[in-house]
Design an enzyme around this catalytic site. Sequence first.
Site, mmCIF file in Angstrom:
data_model
loop_
_atom_site.group_PDB
_atom_site.id
_atom_site.type_symbol
_atom_site.label_atom_id
_atom_site.label_comp_id
_atom_site.label_asym_id
_atom_site.label_seq_id
_atom_site.Cartn_x
_atom_site.Cartn_y
_atom_site.Cartn_z
ATOM 1 C CB CYS A 1 -3.767 -4.493 -4.180
ATOM 2 S SG CYS A 1 -2.295 -5.474 -3.816
ATOM 3 C CB CYS B 1 -2.656 -6.384 3.586
ATOM 4 S SG CYS B 1 -3.144 -7.735 2.499
HETATM 5 N N1 DGL Z 1 -0.875 -6.000 -0.556
HETATM 6 C C1 DGL Z 1 -2.038 -6.840 -0.505
HETATM 7 C C2 DGL Z 1 -3.315 -5.995 -0.555
HETATM 8 O O1 DGL Z 1 -3.311 -4.810 -0.255
HETATM 9 C C3 DGL Z 1 -2.210 -7.942 -1.497
HETATM 10 C C4 DGL Z 1 -1.151 -8.798 -2.012
HETATM 11 C C5 DGL Z 1 -1.437 -10.292 -1.846
HETATM 12 O O2 DGL Z 1 -2.206 -10.882 -2.645
HETATM 13 O O3 DGL Z 1 -0.896 -10.823 -0.892
HETATM 14 O O4 DGL Z 1 -4.359 -6.485 -0.875
#
Ligand code: DGL
Length: 290
Positions: free
Chosen positions: A205, A91
Amino acid sequence: MQVDLLAGTVYNPAAMPAPVPTILVFDSGLGGLTVFSEVLRARPDARFVYAADDAGFPYGRLSEEAVVARVQTVMERLIGLYDPQLVVVACNTASTVVLPHLRARFPVPFVGTVPAIKPAALASRTGHVTVLATPATVARDYTRDLVETYAGHCKVNLVGSRRLAGFAEAEMAGTPVSDEELLAELQPCFIAGESGRTDVVALSCTHYPLLLSRFRTLAPWPVTWIDPAPAIARRVVHLMGEPVPGHEGDDDEAIAVFTAGTGLSAPMRTALQDRGLPQVTIEAMPLMTF
Ligand code: DGL
């Protein structure tokens, strides 16, 4: 060499199989699956726990302090339960603020996921690069520092999308959003000026590669899309080594953990199964108001 006197057996540790590691892959939701797939491919022998803090999703709307506190709390529980030998924070929104805190608090190694700005700058011919991320990630000092350090010679367009991570979740849940809605989020990534037009988009993301085939179809012109997942898998192998010979991957052992589990539709369970996560468990951890 050791002799077990009770059993009268001679053990030779050199001949014993190397232990199979447990790898925890963590995200706020299903975006980390894009990283999980690559790490699974690189270490098919490992035991995997995929953890989605869906009770906290989306992290993009939380303050830095809230993300740092939340991830530490959830990580404490997950590490206590599964005792991983390595954790992948799949993330960007979390990694750009929480990694130093996690490394200071837990002895296990952490591999983070941060915007792939260096590879994006290297891949661009026009010098016009877009970083597509959550609004939180584009606002981070960490991201701004990466731009300054590795892409000073480029025009970097930072695009913070409030809706795309949710759209990716919807896609996985079997309720895809319309092309119009998707294109509205994508359009700001594409800039055409006198000095050239955008030719590289860094997907910063982990949710966004889940939508990549739709992005390709909707893009006003072809660009290079950068998904950091293969580089993260290489980093895992660098830290943990190559797969242990003689160990078969056992899909049945891989577990998906959710902190709410409220959105677990039948199509989502199928998607998890198709990606090597047939077992789903709920570890309820409601998000407190910060
Ligand atoms: N998957 C997360 C990232 O890589 C973001 C998603 C969220 O806002 O929770 O930033």
